[in-house]
Design a protein around this motif. Sequence first.
Motif, mmCIF file in Angstrom:
data_model
loop_
_atom_site.group_PDB
_atom_site.id
_atom_site.type_symbol
_atom_site.label_atom_id
_atom_site.label_comp_id
_atom_site.label_asym_id
_atom_site.label_seq_id
_atom_site.Cartn_x
_atom_site.Cartn_y
_atom_site.Cartn_z
ATOM 1 N N LYS A 55 0.834 -1.213 0.000
ATOM 2 C CA LYS A 55 0.000 0.000 0.000
ATOM 3 C C LYS A 55 0.860 1.251 0.000
ATOM 4 O O LYS A 55 1.711 1.438 0.873
ATOM 5 C CB LYS A 55 -0.945 -0.009 1.196
ATOM 6 C CG LYS A 55 -1.966 -1.149 1.115
ATOM 7 C CD LYS A 55 -2.771 -1.285 2.368
ATOM 8 C CE LYS A 55 -3.758 -2.444 2.212
ATOM 9 N NZ LYS A 55 -3.081 -3.745 1.988
ATOM 10 N N GLU A 56 0.610 2.096 -0.978
ATOM 11 C CA GLU A 56 1.335 3.357 -1.040
ATOM 12 C C GLU A 56 0.775 4.322 -0.002
ATOM 13 O O GLU A 56 -0.360 4.143 0.475
ATOM 14 C CB GLU A 56 1.214 3.963 -2.439
ATOM 15 C CG GLU A 56 -0.186 4.316 -2.844
ATOM 16 C CD GLU A 56 -0.276 4.804 -4.272
ATOM 17 O OE1 GLU A 56 -1.292 5.429 -4.620
ATOM 18 O OE2 GLU A 56 0.679 4.571 -5.041
ATOM 19 N N PRO A 57 1.552 5.318 0.417
ATOM 20 C CA PRO A 57 1.067 6.271 1.410
ATOM 21 C C PRO A 57 -0.261 6.896 0.988
ATOM 22 O O PRO A 57 -0.454 7.247 -0.176
ATOM 23 C CB PRO A 57 2.186 7.317 1.464
ATOM 24 C CG PRO A 57 3.415 6.547 1.099
ATOM 25 C CD PRO A 57 2.959 5.568 0.048
ATOM 26 N N GLY A 58 -1.171 6.999 1.930
ATOM 27 C CA GLY A 58 -2.489 7.536 1.646
ATOM 28 C C GLY A 58 -3.510 6.932 2.586
ATOM 29 O O GLY A 58 -3.177 6.278 3.579
ATOM 30 N N SER A 59 -4.764 7.124 2.253
ATOM 31 C CA SER A 59 -5.839 6.742 3.163
ATOM 32 C C SER A 59 -5.934 5.229 3.367
ATOM 33 O O SER A 59 -6.204 4.767 4.485
ATOM 34 C CB SER A 59 -7.174 7.289 2.647
ATOM 35 O OG SER A 59 -7.391 6.905 1.302
ATOM 36 N N GLU A 60 -5.710 4.430 2.314
ATOM 37 C CA GLU A 60 -5.811 2.975 2.501
ATOM 38 C C GLU A 60 -4.693 2.467 3.404
ATOM 39 O O GLU A 60 -4.914 1.580 4.242
ATOM 40 C CB GLU A 60 -5.781 2.243 1.163
ATOM 41 C CG GLU A 60 -6.074 0.750 1.333
ATOM 42 C CD GLU A 60 -6.066 -0.023 0.038
ATOM 43 O OE1 GLU A 60 -6.649 -1.119 0.008
ATOM 44 O OE2 GLU A 60 -5.470 0.453 -0.945
ATOM 45 N N LEU A 61 -3.499 3.015 3.267
ATOM 46 C CA LEU A 61 -2.416 2.618 4.160
ATOM 47 C C LEU A 61 -2.741 2.998 5.598
ATOM 48 O O LEU A 61 -2.508 2.202 6.526
ATOM 49 C CB LEU A 61 -1.100 3.266 3.730
ATOM 50 C CG LEU A 61 0.089 3.015 4.658
ATOM 51 C CD1 LEU A 61 0.366 1.527 4.822
ATOM 52 C CD2 LEU A 61 1.328 3.742 4.154
#
Length: 396
Positions: A55-61
Amino acid sequence: MSTPLRVVVVGAGIVGAATARALVRAGCDVTVVDRGPTAGGTSAGGEGNLLVSDKEPGSELRLAQRSLAAWARIEDELREELPAGFPGLELERKGGLVVATTEAGAKALRTFADTQRRAGVLAETVDDARAHELEPDLTPHSTAAVFYPEDLQVQPVAATEALLAAARRHGARVHQGVEVTGPVLSAGRLVGVQVVSGTLPADAVVIAAGPWSGLVAERLGVPLPVRPRRGTVLVTSRMPVRVRHKVYDADYVGAVGSGSADLQVSSVVESTAGGTVLIGSSRERRGFDERIEARVLAALAAKALLLFPFLADAQAMRAYGGFRPFVPDHLPVIGADPRLPGLWHATGHEGAGIGLSLATAELLRDQLLDGAADPLAAEFRLDRPTLLPHLEGAAR
């Protein structure tokens, strides 16, 4: 004494199970319905991965990080909630190893790991000696590797059934073989659902039906752009453990984030507690076509051999597939449906539903009961800018 909030959860996979448990523990009167058996859909067709590595940085991470904290607590909580001797979750803190096999892949992997570290992910770039210490049978032709100690694995059906059992112990009702056929409306508000045998009244209805969520939403009178994305897993016969972690090719991250409907295959290899090796992963959007095809299995096997050449001599025992709930902007939908008061969603996690389930349940519970203005919850609203065009298109 106030009357408990009546909630109907549609879907008895792991997201529905986690949601039911969270709501009933908070004092709600919860009924779970599923047109099939519990844990019989996407939750039964996955590998049980709880990942931050992909998961790349952001809301899902951020949702994954919150969920991992919940998974760290869940075994102790369920030990208190369930009777002695109830089957365990097979939760393994094995960690994940991401491996590049090309120079371009190595550069992309190092860059990706750097961005993750800045977001709080433990990502250890390892040299060749350390990579082979972690995985002695790994290919000698890797170009880079990153170890993620936070990655976990759970047996998804066992986890789903444990969460449902805990929900039942707190008073929830779980009905298998009950299909939602339509809405019960009053003054423009959803106040229940129709099922074949009658109606189920509710103050809130939560759609947690995975890839079938779009079909359920349509029956309730609103469009929802959640569609099935097919995946296939190849399983070897039992052998001594030679794959110690979850190991996957760096190409996997790109496949997860792709919106293409065409077949994509990236190498994901891991052992199970039972001694088999799971080989994935494929992604393809072709509706609810359940066929397992030789072309997909051949591609999975070929990719796996790039990471672990010893698998050339392994015996394939079986293959299984399932449907992941695909959303065009690759983020789950969690929260109220502004078009139909009384309707809520907890769906669209694609292949990450096992790992994201506990935090999803917490976010939905807090919004439904307290109207909590959690900044993270806002990222998964149905009417977010990245999903709105697809939402409008789903109505046509």
